[in-house]
Every structure is written in C-alpha cells, then in structure tokens.
Design a protein around this motif. Sequence first.
Motif, PDB file in Angstrom:
ATOM      1  N   ASN A  20       0.832  -1.208   0.000  1.00  0.00           N
ATOM      2  CA  ASN A  20       0.000   0.000   0.000  1.00  0.00           C
ATOM      3  C   ASN A  20       0.865   1.256   0.000  1.00  0.00           C
ATOM      4  N   HIS A  48       1.299   4.124  -3.120  1.00  0.00           N
ATOM      5  CA  HIS A  48       1.074   5.565  -2.988  1.00  0.00           C
ATOM      6  C   HIS A  48       2.315   6.392  -3.323  1.00  0.00           C
ATOM      7  N   ARG A  49       3.489   5.822  -3.121  1.00  0.00           N
ATOM      8  CA  ARG A  49       4.706   6.624  -3.251  1.00  0.00           C
ATOM      9  C   ARG A  49       5.499   6.387  -4.526  1.00  0.00           C
ATOM     10  N   ARG A  97      -3.114   3.106  -7.656  1.00  0.00           N
ATOM     11  CA  ARG A  97      -2.833   4.497  -7.281  1.00  0.00           C
ATOM     12  C   ARG A  97      -1.732   5.009  -8.209  1.00  0.00           C
TER      13      ARG A  97
END
Length: 365
Positions: free
Chosen positions: A148, A152-153, A172
């Motif tokens: 996760n 996101h990064r 994402r």
Amino acid sequence: MAAPLVDRFLKLMQERGASDLHLSVGRAPIFRLSGLMEPIRYRVLTDADYVRLIQPIVPAALWEEFGSAGDIDFAYEVPGLARFRVNLFKQERGLGAVFRIIPTKLMTLDQLGLPPAVRKVVDFRAGLVLVTGPTGSGKSTTLSAIINEMNHRRSLHIVTIEDPIEFVHPNRNSLISQREVGPHTRAFSPAVRAAVREDPDVILVGEMRDAETIEMALSAAETGLLVFATLHTNSAAKAIDRIISVFPTGRQESVRGSLAIGLECVIAQQLLARKGEGGRTAAIEVLFGSTALSTTIREGKTHQVNGLIQMGKNAGMVAMDDALRALVESDQVDSLHALEKAIDKDTFRKWLEARGATVPADVPS
C-alpha cells in the motif's frame, strides 16, 4: 434473494472482534478471540447443518473439488461487512471450515506499529524480502501495508500471487495485478515464472511452499526484481534454514549462494495477547542484508544471525527476543507468554528472574 445463513455468524464474528470462526461437525461453532478459542452458544453442528451453511457460498467447481481433494481455500465477501479467507477441510470427526476475517481497510505501516526501519523496504529496488511468522501472525497484513505504501509513493508494476487474494489494492501511482491460485493460475511456481515475463518491478509470492517456487523467487530476485514472500518460521535464522533445507543436499550450496546474493531483509513476527485491554500485539524481528550476512549464509553459520542483528541495531535491526523484552518492559504482554515465544528461552528465563519474576518450572525452556 436471502443472504446465506453463514453470514449471520460472520456478522456476529465482526461484532465480537473475533479473528476466526471455526465450524466443525460434532461441535458448536467457535470464535478465536484475542488468540483464545471461545465456543458460541449454539447447537452442535451436524453434517446437514454444515452443508446448509457452507455449500451456498462455494462456487460449484470448488465444491466438487472439495469432495475429491478433501480441502480447498477461497475468499468470500459479505457486502458491506468484510472479506474472509476460507479453508474447508475433511477430518476424522467430519467436515470442518475456518473463516478468517480480512480487514477491508488497508492498514498503514504506522497504524500497524511496525518498527520504523521496516519503512526502508518500501524504497528497495531489488532482492528478496521475507515476511515470516506462524499462521495467523499477521504476515499478509504487514505485506499489504508495505505494498500500500509503495502504491502511494512509487510508480511500479506490482504483481501479486496469492491463495486466496486477501487485501484488494486499487491502482494508485502503481499498477497492481493481483492473481489468485485457482481462478487465475494453477499454482505458485508457474505463476512466478509467468510474472517475470509480465514486465514487473515487484512480485509478491503469497507463500513459498515448495522448492520450485523458492527457486523461481530467488531467480527473480537475482535478475533485479524486488520479490516479497512469506514463510512459516518465527525468526530470521530459521527462515534462512527453512529455505535451504527444502532442497536436496547436493543443491544446498548453490541455494546458499543465491540466497546470500539476493536476501535483502527478513521481517519475522509473532502475535501475543495484550494485557488488560484485550486484542493482540506483535513482536517483530528485523534483519537487513549485508556483506556479513552473505558470508554467514554461504558458510552455513546461521547460528550467527542473531549476533549480526545485535551489531546492526544502529541500522534499525531488532532481535525477536529484544522485541519481546520491550513488550514486557512496557507492560503490554504477560512475561510468561513472552517466554513461550522467545527464541533463546534459557536466556530469556534468566532475564525474567533477574527482574524478580517467578517462572514456573512447567513453562517451556
């Protein structure tokens, strides 16, 4: 259309905060609460009860496979409630089933209270990362938090191979392809082989169950991919030994070489009942790759791994027994429960006695 009957038990399971529901012919249903088995006030289940509860939620092909194979795994979702990992099995007294709740909300590394050093893994570019622990110790939850965070990064292609898929990751910044053994692929090893050809940056192997899967994972890590995998061991040293021992003696030296090159991190975790307030907390060991670790693996001296962890404290490494001591010192867990989980039980026992604890003779040593 009426909801399946078993949904009532699953709703009660979530309301009670249980992690697992056990259904077994010849017994009343049982919840696992804070690590302990607690029967539900309900009648003893018959074969007919079992079929009435379970068959409506199992795909027809899987129900047929269960009849012939004797056990199956699949994921089941109650809309608006949660997803569950389900194992059906046959045993001496009749049919059985275990439902484990899969939180629908993806947890962050901070929410899980993982050691800060674990965050380094999010930035790894290649190599093998092992997340190990007994069944039910939260390995999948830890991996989902790492994935996760990466999602996101970083902009990556992440391929997961799971049995079954537990946490569903939305796309994402990364593209995430999640494959399930059964519906999407016949087994872990061919799925890992195929994943290498799918232009991945990261491959997650839900479980390394056999030599072929381990070999594929090591090969992928050596070619410059980042590979995550799980094992059922309670320490970093035992994880290394487990991988090597899967192979015949004549191949072990070669496997040691591959592991020495590819292993970048081992996160070993065990869950313990939390004192007073209920629930459970994790004791987590962290080992990072190094030149010294590579030499230790090549020479088959895994008994020296704990010493490497002690020397690597400044880099964020944590030994399992030190993690357990910290939980005892902060009064989060019972000292005798920590002793049961300790790796070096003799040393841990002496430490407890030096603190003034009375350690009964019947506690494992």
